[in-house]
Design a protein around this motif. Structure first.
Motif, PDB file in Angstrom:
ATOM      1  N   GLU A  24      -4.526 -26.082  16.808  1.00 36.96           N
ATOM      2  CA  GLU A  24      -3.505 -26.384  17.804  1.00 36.96           C
ATOM      3  C   GLU A  24      -2.893 -27.766  17.615  1.00 36.96           C
ATOM      4  O   GLU A  24      -2.098 -28.204  18.426  1.00 36.96           O
ATOM      5  CB  GLU A  24      -4.107 -26.269  19.212  1.00 36.96           C
ATOM      6  N   LEU A  25      -3.322 -28.430  16.562  1.00 38.09           N
ATOM      7  CA  LEU A  25      -2.808 -29.778  16.352  1.00 38.09           C
ATOM      8  C   LEU A  25      -1.963 -29.836  15.085  1.00 38.09           C
ATOM      9  O   LEU A  25      -2.100 -29.015  14.182  1.00 38.09           O
ATOM     10  CB  LEU A  25      -3.982 -30.760  16.220  1.00 38.09           C
ATOM     11  N   SER A  26      -1.117 -30.824  15.042  1.00 37.74           N
ATOM     12  CA  SER A  26      -0.284 -30.978  13.844  1.00 37.74           C
ATOM     13  C   SER A  26      -1.086 -31.678  12.759  1.00 37.74           C
ATOM     14  O   SER A  26      -2.147 -32.245  13.018  1.00 37.74           O
ATOM     15  CB  SER A  26       0.955 -31.792  14.189  1.00 37.74           C
ATOM     16  N   SER A  44       0.452 -26.185  28.300  1.00 36.52           N
ATOM     17  CA  SER A  44       1.282 -25.595  27.274  1.00 36.52           C
ATOM     18  C   SER A  44       2.128 -26.713  26.670  1.00 36.52           C
ATOM     19  O   SER A  44       2.486 -27.678  27.336  1.00 36.52           O
ATOM     20  CB  SER A  44       2.155 -24.485  27.851  1.00 36.52           C
ATOM     21  N   VAL A  45       2.390 -26.558  25.386  1.00 35.03           N
ATOM     22  CA  VAL A  45       3.062 -27.629  24.661  1.00 35.03           C
ATOM     23  C   VAL A  45       4.461 -27.168  24.281  1.00 35.03           C
ATOM     24  O   VAL A  45       4.625 -26.110  23.676  1.00 35.03           O
ATOM     25  CB  VAL A  45       2.268 -27.967  23.379  1.00 35.03           C
ATOM     26  N   ARG A  46       5.428 -27.942  24.638  1.00 34.54           N
ATOM     27  CA  ARG A  46       6.798 -27.628  24.228  1.00 34.54           C
ATOM     28  C   ARG A  46       7.028 -28.373  22.917  1.00 34.54           C
ATOM     29  O   ARG A  46       7.393 -29.556  22.915  1.00 34.54           O
ATOM     30  CB  ARG A  46       7.762 -28.083  25.336  1.00 34.54           C
ATOM     31  N   SER A  68       6.830 -29.339  11.754  1.00 31.28           N
ATOM     32  CA  SER A  68       6.240 -28.127  11.183  1.00 31.28           C
ATOM     33  C   SER A  68       6.549 -26.921  12.044  1.00 31.28           C
ATOM     34  O   SER A  68       6.679 -25.800  11.549  1.00 31.28           O
ATOM     35  CB  SER A  68       4.720 -28.271  11.073  1.00 31.28           C
ATOM     36  N   THR A  69       6.652 -27.156  13.328  1.00 33.39           N
ATOM     37  CA  THR A  69       6.982 -26.063  14.229  1.00 33.39           C
ATOM     38  C   THR A  69       8.365 -25.511  13.901  1.00 33.39           C
ATOM     39  O   THR A  69       8.564 -24.299  13.823  1.00 33.39           O
ATOM     40  CB  THR A  69       6.915 -26.550  15.682  1.00 33.39           C
ATOM     41  N   VAL A  70       9.318 -26.422  13.694  1.00 37.34           N
ATOM     42  CA  VAL A  70      10.660 -25.981  13.338  1.00 37.34           C
ATOM     43  C   VAL A  70      10.615 -25.223  12.009  1.00 37.34           C
ATOM     44  O   VAL A  70      11.195 -24.144  11.877  1.00 37.34           O
ATOM     45  CB  VAL A  70      11.621 -27.191  13.250  1.00 37.34           C
TER      46      VAL A  70
HETATM   47  N1  LIG Z   1      -1.002 -23.313  18.036  1.00 40.40           N
HETATM   48  C1  LIG Z   1      -0.722 -24.385  18.805  1.00 40.40           C
HETATM   49  N2  LIG Z   1      -1.114 -24.393  20.089  1.00 40.40           N
HETATM   50  C2  LIG Z   1      -0.837 -25.449  20.885  1.00 40.40           C
HETATM   51  N3  LIG Z   1      -0.198 -26.545  20.475  1.00 40.40           N
HETATM   52  C3  LIG Z   1       0.230 -26.610  19.204  1.00 40.40           C
HETATM   53  C4  LIG Z   1      -0.024 -25.528  18.304  1.00 40.40           C
HETATM   54  N4  LIG Z   1       0.491 -25.854  17.106  1.00 40.40           N
HETATM   55  C5  LIG Z   1       1.043 -27.098  17.255  1.00 40.40           C
HETATM   56  N5  LIG Z   1       0.886 -27.562  18.508  1.00 40.40           N
HETATM   57  C6  LIG Z   1       1.366 -28.825  19.042  1.00 40.40           C
HETATM   58  O1  LIG Z   1       2.761 -28.864  18.883  1.00 40.40           O
HETATM   59  C7  LIG Z   1       3.203 -30.175  18.544  1.00 40.40           C
HETATM   60  C8  LIG Z   1       4.078 -30.132  17.315  1.00 40.40           C
HETATM   61  O2  LIG Z   1       3.287 -29.777  16.201  1.00 40.40           O
HETATM   62  P1  LIG Z   1       3.851 -29.762  14.720  1.00 40.40           P
HETATM   63  O3  LIG Z   1       2.789 -29.231  13.849  1.00 40.40           O
HETATM   64  O4  LIG Z   1       5.147 -29.072  14.688  1.00 40.40           O
HETATM   65  O5  LIG Z   1       4.049 -31.296  14.429  1.00 40.40           O
HETATM   66  P2  LIG Z   1       4.641 -32.016  13.173  1.00 40.40           P
HETATM   67  O6  LIG Z   1       5.901 -32.608  13.563  1.00 40.40           O
HETATM   68  O7  LIG Z   1       4.647 -31.118  12.021  1.00 40.40           O
HETATM   69  O8  LIG Z   1       3.583 -33.138  12.989  1.00 40.40           O
HETATM   70  P3  LIG Z   1       2.894 -33.747  11.645  1.00 40.40           P
HETATM   71  O9  LIG Z   1       3.844 -34.613  11.017  1.00 40.40           O
HETATM   72  O10 LIG Z   1       1.741 -34.485  12.177  1.00 40.40           O
HETATM   73  O11 LIG Z   1       2.515 -32.562  10.834  1.00 40.40           O
HETATM   74  C9  LIG Z   1       1.956 -31.016  18.390  1.00 40.40           C
HETATM   75  O12 LIG Z   1       1.789 -31.785  19.543  1.00 40.40           O
HETATM   76  C10 LIG Z   1       0.838 -30.016  18.274  1.00 40.40           C
HETATM   77  O13 LIG Z   1      -0.307 -30.513  18.881  1.00 40.40           O
END
Ligand SMILES: Nc1ncnc2c1ncn2[C@@H]1O[C@H](COP(=O)(O)OP(=O)(O)OP(=O)(O)O)[C@@H](O)[C@H]1O
Ligand SMILES: Nc1ncnc2c1ncn2[C@@H]1O[C@H](COP(=O)(O)OP(=O)(O)OP(=O)(O)O)[C@@H](O)[C@H]1O
Ligand SMILES: [Mg+2]
Ligand SMILES: [Mg+2]
Lengths: 535, 567, 312, 331
Positions: free
Chosen positions: B149-151, B317-319, B345-347
């Motif tokens: 759940e973390l990036s 929940s995380v937006r 990464s989400t995008v």
């Molecule tokens: N499966 C999940 N469930 C809940 N929260 C999540 C999940 N995946 C990601 N997140 C949260 O969504 C947010 C965005 O995550 P994301 O992986 O897109 O970050 P990022 O911009 O790619 O960061 P980094 O540069 O550290 O990889 C973070 O706060 C992360 O904790």
């Protein structure tokens, strides 16, 4: 000395008897029971008549609740019984003739069907009577002019009615009682014991009926103080317990027959061997030839089977040796039935005579033997092994059969219910319900018993035989009747619808403190009435 | 100065592969030793050998004296004491380093309690404190999160927190900042520096980021092909590298243009302006994403994309992405930069269709990726190449890497028979990997090698659109330079469009035509690279630029002071 | 392009890439595995060449009362084991036990292996698709496996035994029936694994590349499922052989007198105190074949696992 | 909200499963060439008597009608026969067992305790020993210990349940004479006696089942020990015990829990052979007895109960997946 043996020592009144059973329950509703006079039901219920059974003697009919074994009149169409005085139920009330009638009426209610039903069609042809519970209709063919007398008006003359009067339905049920379906778990006892506790799948416990009077009941010594059934026991565990013979198992009797494997084990254990009781003879095991199928419609082909079967191999497969299995059978009427005649229409060694069989087959136009026969058998116990032994002996005579083992129920449906069953040969056995040749022959060979639930497995249909059966049944004089049955025996076997194999002996094992374990000539069951605890 | 750790003739081999050959170096208490070098040169293997963490296939010889004791001969119980207690270790690939079935809180508490007699409540308190220390937002709630759940950057910080939990005497940090954006990276470096000055912790820093080396290291060891080729103080190495390889390495370093590096000064006097094709959110932190700039014939267009990760029972929940709008023209590279955990990464996940979007749409060549099915979907997929942020987990552990690279080719039947083999070999070579590595399994490669395998796979079909999530984070600068050259070459040849996520602003500056900056789920600024990097509008962008380290110890020292002022 | 990395050379032979290769390597590597593999081969040979071996022994499947003692047990000690009767004779009919075991191996191995194979293939396909596709298909699969698990298969078998024409090849019937009732267990295990694997990046990567369900299953999931599949299927074999016996008793199995281990064993259990050899020979065979398949299965698993190379 | 919807969905699924199971059972039963009324016909049995029995038991209508009657009975209860001797089976009526004169539901409920006692105890034993042995043989791979463990496990799986039961009772109850020969003591009556009577069946069942757990654990354990997070756990300085027992084991449990769900579900619905050998009047014994006498009402009842146990346990297992592996969390 296996035959009808008596084991144990000094039996005294008292003690607890344990009965070890592999079935989940025991039926104590007289209307629904098919228990013979000598077995389980007798602890709790008496009947109009009873049997006198002793090792080495033919079984005779004796009175039970009645003062005599019934008086026939009207050429065997009317039978009159009178009850003894002062016979009481476990609740203290007196047993009346109307109770016997009520008990019989009850047996017609669909809710209480399922027991021995030899009386049903004779008292109510076509089963038009539907029992007393819907609208309180009475069965008009039974009359109870007073509390002691009961008169049966049969639809046709029936010489064995006194024997029929010993079937479970002739036990009294207090008039008006027993409408509940589970009456069998708390029946009102007329016999020496009453039921204290009844748990299906586990146990039933009996204690003495305080109102039972031994003086009116000659056939029941009623030795133990308590009787405890243990249900749902695995047969092999039962036999282990009895061989082991420790603790309360010393007081135990195993109600199921010892299997060949168990017999082998018992043979090698002196103590157990001394506690094995084997009957003189027993159910007729036979190979039924479906007389309506293919080549088997030809009587000459059927005769070949009499020589083809290796009865010696069958004996070994059934009990390990000929002694424990019983002699090779040649008649339909089983030993121990009054008036039985011993004969052999197809003499050969017990091993059979394949050459002769082949010869007969060839003579009947089958020089290459027979092929593609279906031999049905039950899948339970060692039936498949027995079938194998039959099959391999047939093969030696050029008769090729495929064994089709079937589960008990589907077997019944195939063999008894279907109008057009798919079998040529059936391996079955038959133990008559009453010690009369009638019960040996009529259910198996009368044409009315083909399909529809009947036991005419050979589908044997001979108008002559049918007529003779009705005649013999109507004969009141026992001696004369016996002669007629003996003739029928020969007449039927001459048509070779079945191959008698053996009169299967039954062997029971019991604990060292159970005494008076004896088996008469008929039935091939231990006489529970005599059991007692050695003290 | 006595040496805390002294390596003497360390050799490691895997079967016939000689991964480390006679390596000797030492670290004194309170010293930061940076190990740099070619990807696959044995940096990680050497470090892991110290704590006996190599797989059983590895054969280790030589001596590694720690506090006078040879780590290679320690009895298991003593070794356990050392592990996590005296020596903390930050693993190179944080995304695979954590147990997926336990919450990060549990794992952190466990690390603390393995060496300190603390009640579980105290340990928990300490764990939350650590999470706060490494800059994880909302540490109370994150405590209960599972690793997935973390990036990437957030996980890396967890791993760092775990390594420093027991205030070790020696911290082995294997690429500790690869997944971090420069602002967070600056904070982490600050943390390490603090650890060193406060506890005289020695740090063995493995990195390929020369900026970080310049920022933190006292001495530098350069490795190449399993050997140490040069070592010296950081000023010596930067000022006068002796070995050819070191020179080449330093020569490959790319830095932000000088216009962009003026960010610090500018950030101190923030003003908000809007220019053509360059939009920025007015507020900080932003409350909504900036709209997209007009597009002509986009390969990729993202409209109003939102992704909300539904909380589990009780959890928040995380937006992760909030009404993000982007587009990429054919042949264009869009750089996506931003804070760690900001939703990059989400995008990327949403664009590839792997993450279910909450609202908004993603179109590739006009086709809605969420709707397309069957044959059309397959055709669409053929046009996309993806490099995931975590190379290790995106390779099938049961498949040799050569086959993984061949997979897209076979899948789309682009080539057959020996042509496939040839193509795979040439792909591997183009990312600077020997074709002999193709029969190896992912776990038998170094971090940088795995990453290159992933790049090779993504490029296998000459995609129209490449989505690359931190594709060069594990590469040393020389290899990175070659890979970037490859990118440019291919772009010139095939003109593929690319969504390039990186925290390395220099790389973005070199490669991307336009940049979008994300912060807490919003695109806070986007525009032409020149414009954004040279004249950032949004305060976060300014901070970002200000935090970028440069590969020059003197200069970096100066920038650090400025950054501190800003913070 | 510049010269790629000087490093290289092949790593000690990588993990096996296919089942046969893995088998070959496992057998080469370890004497214990080799022994077990040979044992399996020997038993298969016993089945395949039953006619030959029994002819060499000089016996057949015909009863022979002369071999029995007065109580129906084998006349000679040790169940009648001798040069004439290698495994002795059966009690109650004197049939040569070696012949019974050898011919029985045929039915038992055919049915045991066939049904296991069918159950495993079905289970893997169904389970993996359920776990991977999810949604309504997963639910349908879960429900049907619940239905099959909760279903009183016994009465179904009874019905089948009664309805199946006597000419129908019983071995085939058994394989189909046992396979159809056996897949849910495998499917559930595979589904659980896939649920967890499906969320991994490498599966996503394959999906993004345009890999269809089948491709992902074969290339990504399956290689990671071998461990549980091998284990479950190698453990299923003995229970299938046992089930064959149970079915035979209900009339749905091979028709007597065709011998099968399951049937011989259950006949023999009742004699285990009086004629232990009767039980020991077929029982030992079943044990050995189970052990062999499991040991070999484990070794194959080890060979397929790239990470657990180099034992110890 | 989502949780409620999820549970409601699963519940609907469960009901559907039960409906399907009962329906198939019905169909199969009618494919069977059997005559369920035969037993109530008596001897001799005439066609009239058979017809009367069929009518009373409700077998004289087409099978689909019987099925609807059955379903209807669950909600509205049923009455068999008329008049004074009519049998009333009140809702929820899962049928009436004419052979034993018992309400099917009562009959089953009265036996559940036994089956559950047998199942749970055995399950706990085999789970612990199985997983334990699996871990040991994974860690000691290739050693004699691993091989012996494996051979013992194989003896367990390749042994017919009946043989294991007979051996168990022969050795423990007859040979050593340490445990009761058979019978069941309700837990409410005497806990110690309850456990004492159950020891042998538990051990026997555990012996039969433990193998698959040992082997699954072993395989999965070896697989997991190669993962990176195990390295992390070691780097923290955890004892090997914690690394294996906590970090690895948790990842190993997924397939183990799955098999456990299947086994336990089936076991709760009765262990036919064990119950018979040890004279434990449980649901399994009821089922066998009813199959032997083709007692449709009981058969249906037990079938539904079995299906319910299986679906319930599997449902719990599915929920548990989410706990074991958060990535596999159901959506
Ligand atoms: N499966 C999940 N469930 C809940 N929260 C999540 C999940 N995946 C990601 N997140 C949260 O969504 C947010 C965005 O995550 P994301 O992986 O897109 O970050 P990022 O911009 O790619 O960061 P980094 O540069 O550290 O990889 C973070 O706060 C992360 O904790
Ligand atoms: N388990 C293994 N089996 C075989 N070879 C291995 C194994 N692990 C690593 N190697 C090889 O050892 C060499 C050194 O790897 P290492 O991980 O130390 O590189 P690195 O310097 O950390 O590189 P990077 O910067 O890419 O992480 C590489 O060539 C790699 O392929
Ligand atoms: Mg590395
Ligand atoms: Mg990311």
């Amino acid at each position: 000395k296996p035959a009808g043996g008596q084991a144990g020592g000094d039996v005294k009144k008292g003690g607890t008897l344990y009965l070890l059973s592999d079935s989940p329950t025991q039926q104590y509703d007289p209307a629904r029971s098919s228990s013979l006079v000598v077995t389980g039901l007798q602890f709790v219920h008496r009947r109009l008549t009873s049997w006198k059974v002793a090792p080495g003697q033919d079984t005779t009919i004796v009175p039970d609740l009645a003062t005599d074994t019934g008086k026939p009149s009207d050429g065997g169409k009317t039978w009159t019984f009178t009850l003894k005085d002062n016979q009481k139920y476990s609740d203290g009330s007196t047993i009346k003739s109307a109770d016997i009638k009520w008990g019989l009426e009850r047996s017609y209610a669909p809710a209480f069907a399922g027991g021995l039903a030899y009386h049903k069609d004779l008292l109510s042809p076509g089963l038009t009577y539907k029992g007393p519970f819907e609208g309180g209709q009475e069965l008009s063919t039974i009359e109870t002019p007073d509390d002691k007398t009961i008169i049966f008006k049969l639809a046709r003359p029936y010489g064995d009615w006194n024997w029929v009067a010993s079937t479970p339905a002739f036990a009294p049920v207090p008039k008006g009682k027993g409408a509940e379906a589970n009456y069998g778990e708390h029946p009102i006892a007329s016999g020496p014991y009453q039921i204290d506790k009844f748990e299906r799948g586990k146990t039933a416990e009996f204690s003495r009926n305080p109102h039972w009077d031994g003086k009116t009941d000659e056939t029941r010594p009623a030795n133990p103080d308590k009787v405890i059934w243990q249900f749902s026991q695995q047969t092999n565990v039962i036999s282990k317990r009895l061989i082991d013979d420790t603790g309360e198992d010393k007081n135990a009797f195993g109600i199921s027959f010892a299997s060949p494997a168990q017999l082998a084990q018992i043979q090698s254990n002196q103590s157990a061997k001394s506690r094995l009781v084997t009957s003189e003879s027993g159910a007729l095991a036979y190979l039924a030839l479906n007389t309506l199928r293919g080549k088997l419609t030809d009587v000459n082909v059927r005769k070949a089977f009499q020589y083809a079967v290796n009865k010696a191999a069958y004996q070994v497969a059934s009990a390990g040796n000929a002694q424990l299995a019983c002699d090779a059978a040649t008649t339909l009427v089983t030993p121990g039935i009054a008036g039985r005649e011993q004969f052999d229409l197809y003499p050969s060694k017990p091993e059979g005579d394949p050459a002769k069989a082949k010869e007969l087959l060839a003579a009947a136009g089958n020089p290459n033997g027979l092929e593609g026969l279906v031999l049905v058998t039950r899948a339970e116990n060692n039936w498949p092994k027995l079938a194998e032994s039959v099959q391999s002996s047939l093969a030696a005579s050029g008769i090729k059969a495929t064994i089709k083992p079937m589960d008990e129920e589907t077997f019944t449906a195939e063999v008894q219910n279907k109008p057009n069953p798919d079998y040529d040969l059936a391996l079955v056995s038959w133990q008559p319900d009453i010690p009369s040749a009638n019960a040996n022959i009529q259910p198996l060979f009368q044409s009315t018993e083909i399909g529809g639930g009947g036991y005419n497995t050979a589908r044997y249909n001979n108008a002559d035989v049918d007529r003779l059966i009705t005649e013999a049944q109507a004969t009141v004089d026992q001696k004369e009747a016996a002669k007629k049955w003996a003739e029928l025996d020969k007449k039927i076997l001459a048509d070779s619808p079945v191959v008698p194999l053996i009169y299967t002996r039954n062997s029971y094992l019991h604990g060292s403190k159970v005494g008076n374990v004896q088996i008469g000539r008929f039935p091939a069951y231990a006489d529970y009435r005599q059991f007692g605890i050695i003290q | 100065m006595t040496d805390l750790l002294e390596l003497d003739g360390v050799e490691v081999s895997f079967g016939s592969v000689q991964a480390v050959r006679s390596v000797s170096y030492s670290v004194a208490a309170g010293e930061v030793l940076a190990v740099v070098g070619e990807s696959g040169s044995g940096k990680t293997v050497t470090a892991m050998s110290l704590l006996g963490l190599l797989p059983s296939t590895a054969k280790v010889s030589g001596r590694a004296l720690f506090d006078g004791r040879n780590l290679y001969d320690l009895p298991p119980a003593d070794l356990r004491e050392v592990r996590g207690g005296d020596v903390g270790m930050v693993f190179q690939e944080p995304m695979s380093a954590l147990n997926p079935v336990f919450t990060i809180g549990d794992q952190l508490v466990e690390a603390i309690r393995a060496h300190q007699e603390l009640s579980s409540a105290d340990a928990r308190r300490r764990a939350i404190e650590l999470l706060d220390l490494v800059g994880l937002p909302e540490p109370d709630q994150r405590f209960r999160s599972y690793p997935h759940e973390l990036s990437g950057g957030q996980l890396q910080r967890i791993v760092i927190a775990m390594a420093v939990a027991n205030e070790p005497k020696l911290l082995i940090a294997d690429e500790p900042t690869t997944a971090l954006d420069v602002t967070v990276q600056a904070e982490i470096l600050e943390l390490l520096r603090d650890l060193r000055s406060r506890l005289r912790t020695a740090i063995l820093l493995i990195t390929h980021d020369m900026g970080v080396v310049a920022d933190l290291a006292d001495r530098v060891v350069v490795m190449y092909d399993g050997k140490v080729v040069e070592q010296g103080t950081v000023t010596e190495i930067f000022a006068a590298p002796k070995e050819k390889y070191t020179q080449e390495l330093l020569g490959s370093v790319i830095s932000l243009g000088s216009r962009a590096t003026k960010g610090v000064e500018r950030a101190l006097v923030a003003e908000v302006v809007t220019r053509p094709n360059h939009l920025a959110a007015a507020e900080h932190p932003a409350e909504s994403s900036v709209p997209d700039v007009p597009a002509e014939k986009p390969v990729l267009s993202v409209d109003d994309l939102s992704v909300v990760y539904g909380g589990r029972f009780r959890a928040i929940s995380v937006r992760a992405a909030d009404r993000v709008s982007l587009h990429i023209e054919p042949g264009e590279v869009l750089g996506l930069v931003g804070e760690s955990g900001s939703g990059k990464s989400t995008v990327a996940g949403a664009v590839t269709g792997l993450i279910r979007t909450t609202s908004g749409s993603v179109r590739i060549n006009g086709v809605d990726i969420a709707r397309v099915r069957g044959r059309a979907a397959k055709a669409l997929r053929r046009q996309i190449g993806v490099v995931f942020q975590d190379p290790l987990s995106s390779l099938n552990p049961r498949t040799p890497v050569g086959e993984s690279v061949a997979e897209p080719i076979n899948l789309h039947k682009a080539l057959t028979g020996t042509d496939v083999d040839k193509r795979v070999a040439s792909l591997l070579e183009s990312v600077q990997l020997s074709a002999t590595l193709r029969t190896r399994y992912p776990h038998e490669l170094s971090g940088g090698q795995r990453q290159r395998v992933c790049i090779a796979r993504a490029l296998a079909l000459n995609p129209d659109l490449l989505i690359a999530d931190e594709p060069t984070s594990a590469l040393d600068v020389s290899v990175q330079a070659k890979v970037l050259a490859l990118f440019r070459e291919l772009q010139a040849e095939h003109g593929f469009a690319c969504l390039f996520i990186s925290h390395d602003l220099a790389v973005i500056e070199q490669l991307a035509a336009r940049v979008a900056v994300m912060h807490r789920g919003h695109v806070v600024e986007q525009g032409p690279t020149n414009s954004v990097l040279a004249e950032p509008i949004h305060p976060y962008t300014q901070r970002l630029l200000a935090a970028a380290p440069v590969a020059d110890p003197e200069e970096q020292h100066r920038r650090r002071e400025a950054w501190r002022q800003l913070a | 392009m510049s010269d790629p990395l000087p490093l290289g050379g092949d790593v000690s032979p990588g993990a096996a890439r296919s089942l046969p290769v893995a088998l070959l390597r496992a057998v080469r590597r370890d004497a214990w595995t080799l022994t077990c593999a040979l044992m399996a081969v020997a038993i298969v040979m016993l089945a395949a060449g039953a006619d030959l071996w029994v002819a060499i022994e000089g016996q057949d499947l015909d009863p022979d009362l002369t071999a029995l003692g007065p109580d129906g047990l084998p006349a000679r000690s040790l169940g009648g084991v001798s040069g004439d009767h290698w495994f002795g004779v059966q009690p109650l009919n004197g049939i040569d036990l070696f012949a019974v075991v050898a011919y029985g191996a045929r039915v038992s191995l055919l049915v045991g292996l066939g049904a296991t194979l069918l159950a495993t293939v079905l289970g893997v396909l169904i389970g993996a698709s359920a776990g991977y596709i999810g949604g309504w298909w997963d639910r349908v699969v879960s429900w049907s496996s619940d239905v099959i698990l909760g279903f009183p298969s016994l009465i179904f078998m009874i019905a089948l035994g009664a309805v199946a024409p006597i000419e129908f090849p019983r071995q085939l019937l058994l394989i189909v029936v046992l396979g159809l009732f056996g897949w849910p267990r495998v499917a559930r295990i595979v589904r659980a694994q896939v649920l967890s694997l499906g969320k991994r990046n490498f599966v996503s990567a394959s999906k993004v590349m345009g890999g269809g369900t089948w491709h992902v299953f074969v290339k990504q999931l399956l290689p990671n499922l071998w461990a549980p599949i091998i284990i479950v299927s190698s453990l299923t074999i003995p229970s299938m052989i046992g089930n064959e016996a149970a079915l035979s008793f209900l009339g749905a199995g091979v028709l007597p007198p065709t011998p099968s281990w399951g049937r011989t064993i259950s006949d023999a259990i009742d004699f285990f105190e009086t004629d232990p050899m009767y039980l020991i020979f077929p029982g030992l065979m079943l044990f050995l074949i189970t052990l062999a398949f499991n040991v070999v299965g484990d070794s194959i698993r080890d060979e397929l696992d790239p990470k657990s190379k180099g034992r110890g | 909200m989502r949780a409620v919807k999820f549970v409601a969905g699963r519940f609907a699924g469960m009901v559907l499963v039960l409906l399907i199971v009962s329906f198939i059972t019905f169909v199969v039963f009618y494919v069977l060439p059997s005559e369920p009324a035969q037993l109530a016909c008596g001897r001799p049995c005439s066609p009239q008597a058979l017809e009367l029995a069929r009518e009373f038991m409700g077998y004289n209508v087409p099978w689909y009608q019987q099925y609807f009657d059955f379903i209807g009975g669950i909600f509205g209860g049923r009455t068999f026969g008329t008049g004074q001797a009519a049998i009333v089976c009140s809702a929820p009526c899962f049928g009436y067992d004419f052979q034993n004169n018992a309400d099917v539901l009562d009959e089953i409920l009265s036996r559940v305790e036994v089956s559950v006692s047998v199942a749970i105890g055995a399950a706990i034993i085999w789970l612990i020993t199985g997983v334990g042995l699996g871990v040991v043989s994974a860690l000691k791979r290739g050693t004699p210990l691993d091989r012996i463990t494996m051979a013992v496990a194989m003896a367990g799986v390749s042994m017919p349940a009946y043989l294991a039961g007979m051996l168990g009772i022969t050795i423990f109850a007859f040979g050593l004479d340490v445990v009761p020969k058979n019978g069941y003591v309700p837990i409410g009556e005497d806990v110690a006696q309850w456990a004492w009577h159950l020891v042998t069946p538990w051990l026997v069942l555990a012996f039969l089942h433990a193998a698959i757990y040992a082997r699954l654990t072993r395989g999965q354990m070896l697989e997991t020990l190669g993962e990176d997070f195990i390295r992390t756990a070691r780097a923290k300085g955890l004892t090997e015990r914690k690394v294996v027992g906590r970090h690895a084991l948790r990842n190993v449990l997924l397939p183990v829990v799955t098999v456990f769900g299947v086994d336990l579900g089936l076991l709760l619905a009765g262990t036919v052979i064990t119950e018979r050998i040890f004279s434990m009047p449980g649901v399994g014994m009821l089922l066998v007895d009813s199959i032997r006498s083709l007692n449709l009402p009981i058969l249906l009842g037990v079938t539904l109960f079995a299906a319910l146990a299986v679906t319930l346990v599997n449902f719990l297992v599915d929920l548990f997946y989410g706990v074991l592996d958060p990535r596999a969390r159901l959506t």
